[in-house]
Enzyme design. Structure first.
Site, PDB file in Angstrom:
ATOM      1  CD  GLU A 151      -3.107   0.898   2.086  1.00 54.58           C
ATOM      2  OE1 GLU A 151      -3.528  -0.268   2.201  1.00 54.58           O
ATOM      3  OE2 GLU A 151      -3.681   1.881   2.589  1.00 54.58           O
ATOM      4  NE  ARG A 152      -2.360   5.124  -0.164  1.00 54.64           N
ATOM      5  CZ  ARG A 152      -3.346   5.394  -0.998  1.00 54.64           C
ATOM      6  NH1 ARG A 152      -3.110   5.490  -2.303  1.00 54.64           N
ATOM      7  NH2 ARG A 152      -4.567   5.562  -0.554  1.00 54.64           N
ATOM      8  CD  GLU A 172      -7.756   6.116   6.121  1.00 50.58           C
ATOM      9  OE1 GLU A 172      -6.948   5.191   5.954  1.00 50.58           O
ATOM     10  OE2 GLU A 172      -7.599   7.255   5.661  1.00 50.58           O
ATOM     11  CG  ASP A 190      -2.932  10.952   5.258  1.00 47.78           C
ATOM     12  OD1 ASP A 190      -1.907  10.479   5.749  1.00 47.78           O
ATOM     13  OD2 ASP A 190      -3.713  10.301   4.541  1.00 47.78           O
ATOM     14  CD  GLU A 226      -0.749   8.190   0.667  1.00 42.87           C
ATOM     15  OE1 GLU A 226      -0.226   7.889   1.749  1.00 42.87           O
ATOM     16  OE2 GLU A 226      -1.978   8.120   0.454  1.00 42.87           O
TER      17      GLU A 226
END
Ligand code: BDP
Length: 681
Positions: free
Chosen positions: A161-162, A288, A367, A395
């Site tokens: 992820e990312r 999330e 973020d 990211e």
């Protein structure tokens, strides 16, 4: 492995030739880490001098004119005990000392633990690589931060992820990888900059990863932990808060339910049966769409304490993330503010967490944007362990296609004065446990490596990994010092190479900032993958990340006076500075204030003219990088030169896209012409 050695590139080094003491290494101590230190030193010296050094045990400490690796223990001969000031060392610290002996000189690398010796050895190797090995060495170092962690966002299917540098080095096809060469090299790399904890799986724990704490995978986890152990790294796992339901067949994960507590206790016993020095859990809860204690009307103190209780008998810790916010908010409701979330959730719980819980707080309240204010939660909880979370993986900062050296950004965060205990309460002191006596604290980062041959996709992104480790060890190191070390270790001693790289790295964050979203407002990226410009991408969505641009102006009013009240989360000195557009720094103006496009910045420019100018300048900055990098052709190896050049060209194309999309958008919204009449569409 045949992957890029990054900064552990031991090229032949004339300055080491003819130093007789480098021909022999003696060892006192038997820990796994001192064995790794010895192996590293033998390897590095062999590469640099062209001959293999002799090695010997030296129980009596009588060998002279040698490199002496010494781990303190009861059997240490008096003579060696006197040579090193062990009482000044923390558990992971080290000394490196030149010791005159028999008309010659030995080098002593000593620590209280094998880890200390290992870190000292990597320091010595750095001195050798950079040609800074002199006689008369008197070095004593202790790490400032206790926890120096990497968070992998790796999934067991091999995806990251990312991640922007290939697939996971740990997992493939829902299993652990069989070839562990990369994992070993990884451990060497991160240990060489002092990392002592690594969470190997994504904070979003999906179905397969939930099973990492079961008998199906624990033997594999233990194997990786074994590799890590030799390099002084504790292995952590991200766990699914709902594990008692998903794995244990219970109908609840309520932290106050006795069956749930018993389940986690048994689970901890099982894990420690496989890995006696297991580091602990990293937890993303109620965030999330991840499960958490809110489901049962319990607090995050209840939730984390329950896990902490299970790990405590074994010395394990719970790294509990504060990235908790409502990701389904009503975008029409201007009174809600995502920036407030972490503080609003956690501040009221101060003092309720167990000693082996540490709250991991993202550097900013949103973020990992290119520019954010520092999270007001730092320093706001005197009685609760805190650590900082940074993002090395790019990211929101160009995804390792763009050059964006983040050390300057991290330095700003670490040097930020919270005023929590009056002037001089910088974030770095809080997270080092120097302001409040935290039992656990430090720095963590989401790492940027994958199985690409160069580890980080963009070769120059290696500098971010290096820089993070060095700052976690010592946040007072200057940007310049870290950059200089990294360049010399990675690209050698050519002065022109140094000058070009130094300038590119130093400018890159601001260059990236200037052609992307302006004045601290952030976002404006494509939803989902977060790459490339899309000014309204998130504007009418539920994520809480808005710019509120209309025909008159833009920005988020976060004041106490008539905004969301976010500024009140800071100590008064910072609150007052941010509350008024007169004193708010330009670079954060739109984060805190909604202003007309014609508002004049401290720089003397209007907001709209700043947007135009900075976007043109940003693209010119990238053009200048390309020109400078071109000038290094032939001075560094063709492969790395070409790789970076390829990325720079992508960066240029995409910087132009950013410029044109952002400038055009705000020209059309505002109807105000560029003073310089440049092409805006
Ligand atoms: C955001 C990422 C998302 C992560 C989340 C987190 O977009 O992939 O899961 O942070 O930190 O930056 O939990």
């Amino acid at each position: 492995s045949d992957a890029d050695p990054c900064w552990l590139r031991y090229t032949k080094n004339e300055s080491l030739e003819g130093i007789p003491r480098l021909a022999k290494i003696t060892v006192h101590g038997s820990s796994e880490q001192i064995r790794s230190a010895l192996a590293e030193l033998v390897y590095g010296m062999t590469e640099m001098t062209g001959s293999v050094p002799e090695t010997a045990e030296d129980p009596n400490g009588l060998e002279a004119n040698v490199v002496r690796l010494v781990q303190f223990d009861e059997a240490l001969p008096e003579r060696l005990r006197e040579l090193a000031p062990f009482h000044d060392l923390h558990e992971e610290g080290y000394v490196i000392r030149s010791v005159p002996e028999n008309g010659g000189e030995s080098i002593l690398v000593a620590g209280k633990s094998g880890k200390g010796v290992l870190y000292g050895t990597f320091h010595l190797l750095r001195l050798m690589q950079t040609g800074d090995l002199r006689s008369g060495l008197q070095i004593l170092e202790n790490p400032r931060n206790g926890l120096r962690m990497m968070n992998h966002w790796d999934n067991m299917d091999g995806s990251i992820e990312r991640g922007y540098a290939g697939q996971s080095i740990f997992f493939k096809d829902n299993e652990f990888v069989r070839d562990q060469a990369r994992i070993r090299d990884y451990a060497r790399l991160v240990a060489s900059v002092g990392i002592n904890g690594v969470a190997i799986n994504n904070v979003n724990v999906h179905k397969t990863e939930t099973q990492l704490i079961t008998s199906r995978f624990l033997p594999d986890v233990a194997e990786v932990a074994g590799i890590f152990r030799r390099y002084g790294i504790a292995l952590f796992l991200s766990v699914n808060y709902a594990s008692p339901i998903e794995l244990g067949g219970l109908d609840t994960a309520d932290p106050l339910d006795s069956r749930v507590r018993a389940w986690w206790k048994e689970k901890a016993a099982e894990i420690y049966g496989h890995i006696p020095d297991f580091g602990g859990f990293v937890v993303k809860a109620d965030s999330e769409h991840r499960p958490g204690p809110f489901t049962y009307n319990r607090t995050h103190a209840d939730g984390s304490n329950m896990l902490a209780e299970a790990l405590a008998p074994y010395g394990g810790i719970v790294v509990w993330r504060c990235f908790v916010y409502n990701c389904l908010q009503d975008w029409r409701d201007r009174t809600t503010d995502r920036a407030r979330a972490a503080y609003d959730h956690f501040k009221p719980l101060d003092g309720q967490f167990k000693q082996n819980v540490v709250l991991q707080i993202k550097n900013g309240p949103m973020d990992f944007q290119v520019r954010e204010p520092v999270s007001p939660l730092f320093g706001a909880m005197p009685e609760t362990n805190q650590m900082a979370e940074f993002q090395i993986t790019q990211e929101y900062t160009g995804q390792q296609k763009h050059l964006c050296y983040l050390v300057p950004q991290w330095k700003e965060v670490l040097d930020f004065d919270t005023f929590a205990r009056g002037k001089g309460t910088e974030v770095k002191k809080i997270v080092a446990g120097e302001t409040y006596p935290y039992a656990h604290s430090g720095m963590a980062a989401v790492i940027n490596v994958g199985d690409d041959p160069n580890w980080t996709g963009h070769t120059l992104a290696q500098a971010n990994l290096y820089g993070f480790g060095r700052l976690a060890w010592n946040p007072d190191l200057s940007e310049e010092a870290i950059t200089a070390e990294w360049i010399r270790l990675t690209f050698g001693k050519d002065e022109k190479v140094y000058q070009v790289l130094r300038s590119m790295l130093a400018e890159s964050w601001r260059v990236y900032e200037s052609y992307t979203s302006p004045l601290g407002i952030g976002w404006m990226v494509n939803p989902g993958h977060h790459y490339g410009p899309n000014v309204d991408g998130y504007e009418y969505s539920v994520w809480g990340t808005y710019h509120y641009a209309d025909c008159r102006g833009m920005g988020v009013n976060r004041t106490v006076k008539d905004g969301t009240g976010y500024t009140a989360q800071y100590y008064p000195e910072n609150m007052e500075r941010y509350e008024s557009p007169e004193t708010c720094p330009d670079e954060l103006l739109l984060f805190f204030h909604h202003v007309p496009y014609t508002h004049t910045l401290h720089s003397g420019k209007t907001v709209i003219q700043h947007i135009y100018d900075s976007h043109f300048e940003g693209v010119e900055g990238v053009e200048a990088f390309i020109e400078r990098w071109q000038g290094l052709e032939g001075r560094i190896d063709a492969k790395r030169h070409a790789q970076v050049m390829e990325r720079l060209r992508i960066q240029l194309a995409h910087a132009r896209e950013w410029r044109d999309v952002v400038n055009t958008y705000f020209f059309r919204k505002s109807g105000i012409e560029d003073r310089h009449g440049r092409p805006i569409y």
